[in-house]
Design a protein around this motif. Structure first.
Motif, PDB file in Angstrom:
ATOM      1  N   PHE A 102       0.839  -1.189   0.000  1.00 48.00           N
ATOM      2  CA  PHE A 102       0.000   0.000   0.000  1.00 48.00           C
ATOM      3  C   PHE A 102       0.878   1.245   0.000  1.00 48.00           C
ATOM      4  O   PHE A 102       1.858   1.329   0.744  1.00 48.00           O
ATOM      5  CB  PHE A 102      -0.929  -0.001   1.221  1.00 48.00           C
ATOM      6  N   VAL A 103       0.527   2.193  -0.877  1.00 52.56           N
ATOM      7  CA  VAL A 103       1.243   3.461  -0.999  1.00 52.56           C
ATOM      8  C   VAL A 103       0.248   4.603  -0.786  1.00 52.56           C
ATOM      9  O   VAL A 103      -0.957   4.383  -0.700  1.00 52.56           O
ATOM     10  CB  VAL A 103       1.944   3.573  -2.373  1.00 52.56           C
ATOM     11  N   ASP A 104       0.772   5.838  -0.755  1.00 53.10           N
ATOM     12  CA  ASP A 104      -0.054   6.988  -0.394  1.00 53.10           C
ATOM     13  C   ASP A 104      -1.074   7.407  -1.455  1.00 53.10           C
ATOM     14  O   ASP A 104      -2.179   7.806  -1.113  1.00 53.10           O
ATOM     15  CB  ASP A 104       0.841   8.184  -0.057  1.00 53.10           C
ATOM     16  N   THR A 105      -0.730   7.356  -2.740  1.00 50.10           N
ATOM     17  CA  THR A 105      -1.619   7.893  -3.772  1.00 50.10           C
ATOM     18  C   THR A 105      -1.866   6.890  -4.891  1.00 50.10           C
ATOM     19  O   THR A 105      -1.077   5.955  -5.093  1.00 50.10           O
ATOM     20  CB  THR A 105      -1.027   9.169  -4.403  1.00 50.10           C
ATOM     21  N   LEU A 112       4.216   2.315  -9.561  1.00 46.48           N
ATOM     22  CA  LEU A 112       4.940   1.189  -8.960  1.00 46.48           C
ATOM     23  C   LEU A 112       4.402  -0.161  -9.418  1.00 46.48           C
ATOM     24  O   LEU A 112       5.147  -1.133  -9.495  1.00 46.48           O
ATOM     25  CB  LEU A 112       4.890   1.281  -7.432  1.00 46.48           C
ATOM     26  N   ASP A 113       3.109  -0.234  -9.697  1.00 39.32           N
ATOM     27  CA  ASP A 113       2.486  -1.505 -10.077  1.00 39.32           C
ATOM     28  C   ASP A 113       3.045  -2.035 -11.396  1.00 39.32           C
ATOM     29  O   ASP A 113       3.108  -3.238 -11.602  1.00 39.32           O
ATOM     30  CB  ASP A 113       0.968  -1.344 -10.160  1.00 39.32           C
ATOM     31  N   VAL A 114       3.462  -1.144 -12.277  1.00 39.19           N
ATOM     32  CA  VAL A 114       4.004  -1.542 -13.575  1.00 39.19           C
ATOM     33  C   VAL A 114       5.293  -2.345 -13.403  1.00 39.19           C
ATOM     34  O   VAL A 114       5.509  -3.339 -14.082  1.00 39.19           O
ATOM     35  CB  VAL A 114       4.251  -0.297 -14.460  1.00 39.19           C
ATOM     36  N   ASP A 115       6.146  -1.906 -12.466  1.00 40.37           N
ATOM     37  CA  ASP A 115       7.458  -2.526 -12.286  1.00 40.37           C
ATOM     38  C   ASP A 115       7.499  -3.616 -11.223  1.00 40.37           C
ATOM     39  O   ASP A 115       8.507  -4.292 -11.074  1.00 40.37           O
ATOM     40  CB  ASP A 115       8.485  -1.452 -11.900  1.00 40.37           C
ATOM     41  N   SER A 116       6.421  -3.805 -10.479  1.00 38.95           N
ATOM     42  CA  SER A 116       6.425  -4.721  -9.344  1.00 38.95           C
ATOM     43  C   SER A 116       5.724  -6.042  -9.666  1.00 38.95           C
ATOM     44  O   SER A 116       4.724  -6.067 -10.374  1.00 38.95           O
ATOM     45  CB  SER A 116       5.728  -4.052  -8.155  1.00 38.95           C
ATOM     46  N   ASP A 118       4.493  -7.740  -7.184  1.00 39.87           N
ATOM     47  CA  ASP A 118       3.421  -7.722  -6.187  1.00 39.87           C
ATOM     48  C   ASP A 118       2.371  -6.694  -6.587  1.00 39.87           C
ATOM     49  O   ASP A 118       2.631  -5.782  -7.368  1.00 39.87           O
ATOM     50  CB  ASP A 118       3.988  -7.378  -4.809  1.00 39.87           C
ATOM     51  N   ASP A 119       1.189  -6.840  -6.024  1.00 36.92           N
ATOM     52  CA  ASP A 119       0.132  -5.859  -6.258  1.00 36.92           C
ATOM     53  C   ASP A 119       0.435  -4.603  -5.449  1.00 36.92           C
ATOM     54  O   ASP A 119       0.900  -4.689  -4.314  1.00 36.92           O
ATOM     55  CB  ASP A 119      -1.220  -6.427  -5.834  1.00 36.92           C
ATOM     56  N   VAL A 120       0.160  -3.442  -6.038  1.00 39.24           N
ATOM     57  CA  VAL A 120       0.355  -2.170  -5.357  1.00 39.24           C
ATOM     58  C   VAL A 120      -0.963  -1.408  -5.424  1.00 39.24           C
ATOM     59  O   VAL A 120      -1.520  -1.217  -6.499  1.00 39.24           O
ATOM     60  CB  VAL A 120       1.487  -1.342  -6.005  1.00 39.24           C
ATOM     61  N   LEU A 121      -1.457  -0.990  -4.258  1.00 42.16           N
ATOM     62  CA  LEU A 121      -2.719  -0.249  -4.173  1.00 42.16           C
ATOM     63  C   LEU A 121      -2.518   1.014  -3.355  1.00 42.16           C
ATOM     64  O   LEU A 121      -1.619   1.088  -2.515  1.00 42.16           O
ATOM     65  CB  LEU A 121      -3.796  -1.103  -3.494  1.00 42.16           C
ATOM     66  N   ALA A 122      -3.373   2.002  -3.608  1.00 43.79           N
ATOM     67  CA  ALA A 122      -3.380   3.201  -2.781  1.00 43.79           C
ATOM     68  C   ALA A 122      -3.986   2.841  -1.428  1.00 43.79           C
ATOM     69  O   ALA A 122      -4.962   2.088  -1.356  1.00 43.79           O
ATOM     70  CB  ALA A 122      -4.177   4.310  -3.456  1.00 43.79           C
TER      71      ALA A 122
END
Length: 183
Positions: A102-105, A112-116, A118-122
């Protein structure tokens, strides 16, 4: 020290991660409406075993970076879908094991989701964990459910039942005739 009570339908992910806490339980499959809608008509979700799930929060401190909020989601269950070959119910086991950062925005999450891997969510103020778990279970469903070997032989059309195919002229036959005439 007072321990917080976490509710899956209104989960404070940041607090769960900062406490290093976990949350687990089971839900009847019929309570997850979108998943229940995928059921084979002969095997409704009311007859499926309960779906097991677990959420664990974690704070990771990368070198030279700010602390990261992570959520480890595991879920398992069995669903009955319609086999695309024989149209009978086929039982599929679903097992999910995901790490979500989880990230701020939203913009940061998209970048970040493009390069990761793992899943990245706001990071939301409150997360509906039931909806998140249902989303992950839906994504784990097979695209084309089918038995390895169907329980009954597939129906075969006999010659008497086979539709008649009318002979159509080859569209290139006229072209071939023209070519022969010109040479």
């Amino acid at each position: 020290m007072k321990t917080r009570a976490f509710v899956p339908e209104k989960l404070d992910v940041a607090a769960l991660a900062h406490d290093g806490a976990s949350l687990a339980g089971e839900w009847p499959a019929v309570s997850l409406e979108r998943l229940a809608d995928s059921a084979a008509p002969e095997a409704p979700a009311s007859g499926w075993p309960a779906l097991q799930w677990r959420l664990a929060g974690e704070i990771r401190q990368p070198k030279g970076g700010k602390p990261q909020v992570w959520l480890h989601l595991t879920a398992s269950g069995q669903v009955a879908l319609t086999c695309q070959r024989c149209l009978k119910p086929v039982h599929e086991d679903l097992d999910i094991d995901r790490w979500i950062r989880f990230v701020d925005t939203e913009a940061e999450a998209a970048a970040l989701d493009v390069d990761s891997d793992d899943d990245v969510l706001a990071l939301p103020r409150h997360l509906d964990a039931r909806e998140l778990i249902e989303d992950e279970l839906l994504l784990a469903l097979p695209l084309v459910p089918r038995h390895e070997v169907c329980p009954e032989p597939l129906p075969q059309a006999t010659e008497d039942e086979a539709p008649e195919v009318e002979e159509r002229p080859n569209p290139f036959a006229k072209l071939a005739a023209l070519k022969r005439r010109d040479s």
